[in-house]
Design an enzyme around this catalytic site. Structure first.
Site, PDB file in Angstrom:
ATOM      1  N   GLY A  38       0.822  -1.206   0.000  1.00  0.00           N
ATOM      2  CA  GLY A  38       0.000   0.000   0.000  1.00  0.00           C
ATOM      3  C   GLY A  38       0.852   1.249   0.000  1.00  0.00           C
ATOM      4  O   GLY A  38       2.013   1.227  -0.402  1.00  0.00           O
ATOM      5  N   HIS A  44       4.664   2.690  -7.879  1.00  0.00           N
ATOM      6  CA  HIS A  44       3.734   1.557  -7.977  1.00  0.00           C
ATOM      7  C   HIS A  44       2.912   1.640  -9.269  1.00  0.00           C
ATOM      8  O   HIS A  44       2.538   0.619  -9.847  1.00  0.00           O
ATOM      9  CB  HIS A  44       2.762   1.547  -6.783  1.00  0.00           C
TER      10      HIS A  44
END
Ligand code: PAF
Length: 292
Positions: A38, A44
């Site tokens: 996360g 990402h």
């Protein structure tokens, strides 16, 4: 790729249990997994885009894995914001976000783990005992739960991806491992979830990591010792900066084993650094080819 569902247009399906995950992946085509903890950032996004380009169904796992944190590390303060992460996934056309609870991944004491071997005890493994056992164990669990055809990992964590590749080879896991090049800000700082801990001055000091790597890479024509010396000189200067950069390790290693490269090493090598700025521990690396 096969005839599989089109990428999600109105946001990903969020699965909280293995059963929900299996239902979501019933009609799956080529499945690409992006394992994350996360705090999703631009780095990402590049992993998700790589997966999106290669897979029919893209799954992003969001799980802050307690098994890979040491007792005095930042497990409790690690940034967590699932709604924000789901929004990033929606923007990147991710199909499924797998966000299990810790009790789902670790219903009891984890007696059986994946041993990362000698490579897992070097560099990051020496500084963070047990870290790679935790990483490989959770990655193996995620592979078994999601059953992806391919999985994308960031090359910023060079030792992690080398170990995952080795696990896939040694355990005959049918997953293609794809490396995504490190995303850097224009000033050279590598994208990392931990960058949010840095204030402005610490962020400026942290640039010494990528500068050291660049200086080392520029010396590649002069051999392994020259690479180490050039990078070390930059880090030594940064140690007296305000705020200071406190190096944990700087190493030039063989990419297959992560053992220190000898002075006469030829061919591919990885120059890797870890350092603390304030209470934040950062890592970075660059691939170099030694010809001398
Ligand atoms: O790189 C990370 O974020 C983690 O180590 C990973 C691969 C998601 C395993 O928890």
């Amino acid at each position: 790729m096969t005839d599989a569902p089109a990428p999600a247009t109105d946001g990903p399906l969020v699965a909280r249990t293995p059963e929900e995950l299996r239902r979501a992946l019933d009609c799956r085509g080529v499945v690409g997994l992006v394992p994350t903890m996360g705090a999703l950032h631009a780095g990402h996004r590049t992993l998700m885009r790589l997966a999106r380009a290669k897979a029919d169904t893209v799954v992003v796992s969001v799980f802050v894995n307690p098994l890979q944190f040491g007792p005095h590390e930042d497990l409790d303060r690690y940034p967590r914001d699932l709604p924000a992460d789901v929004r990033v996934c929606a923007e990147e056309g991710v199909d499924v976000v797998f966000a299990p609870e810790a009790a789902t991944m670790y219903p009891g004491e984890q007696m059986i783990t994946v041993d990362a071997g000698a490579m897992g005890e070097r560099l990051e493994g020496a500084s963070r005992p047990g870290h790679f056992t935790g990483v490989l164990t959770v990655v193996a669990k995620l592979f078994l739960l999601v059953r992806p055809d391919l999985a994308v990992f960031g090359e910023k964590d060079a030792q992690q991806i080398a170990l995952v590749r080795r696990m896939v080879t040694d355990l005959n896991l049918p997953v293609d491992i794809i490396g995504a090049p490190t995303l850097r800000d224009t000033d050279g700082l590598a994208s990392s979830s931990r960058n949010v801990y840095l204030d402005e001055d610490q962020r400026a000091s942290a640039l010494a990591l990528s500068r050291a790597l660049r200086a080392g890479a520029d010396a590649a024509g002069d051999g392994a010792d020259a690479v180490r010396a050039a990078a070390r000189a930059v880090l030594d200067r940064a140690a007296t900066a305000v705020p200071p950069v406190e190096p944990d390790y700087l190493a030039l290693v063989d990419p297959a084993t992560f053992a220190e490269a000898p002075s006469d090493h030829r061919g591919a090598a990885v120059l890797a650094v870890a350092a603390r700025v304030g209470t934040t521990r950062l890592i970075d690396n660059v691939s170099v080819t030694l010809e001398q």
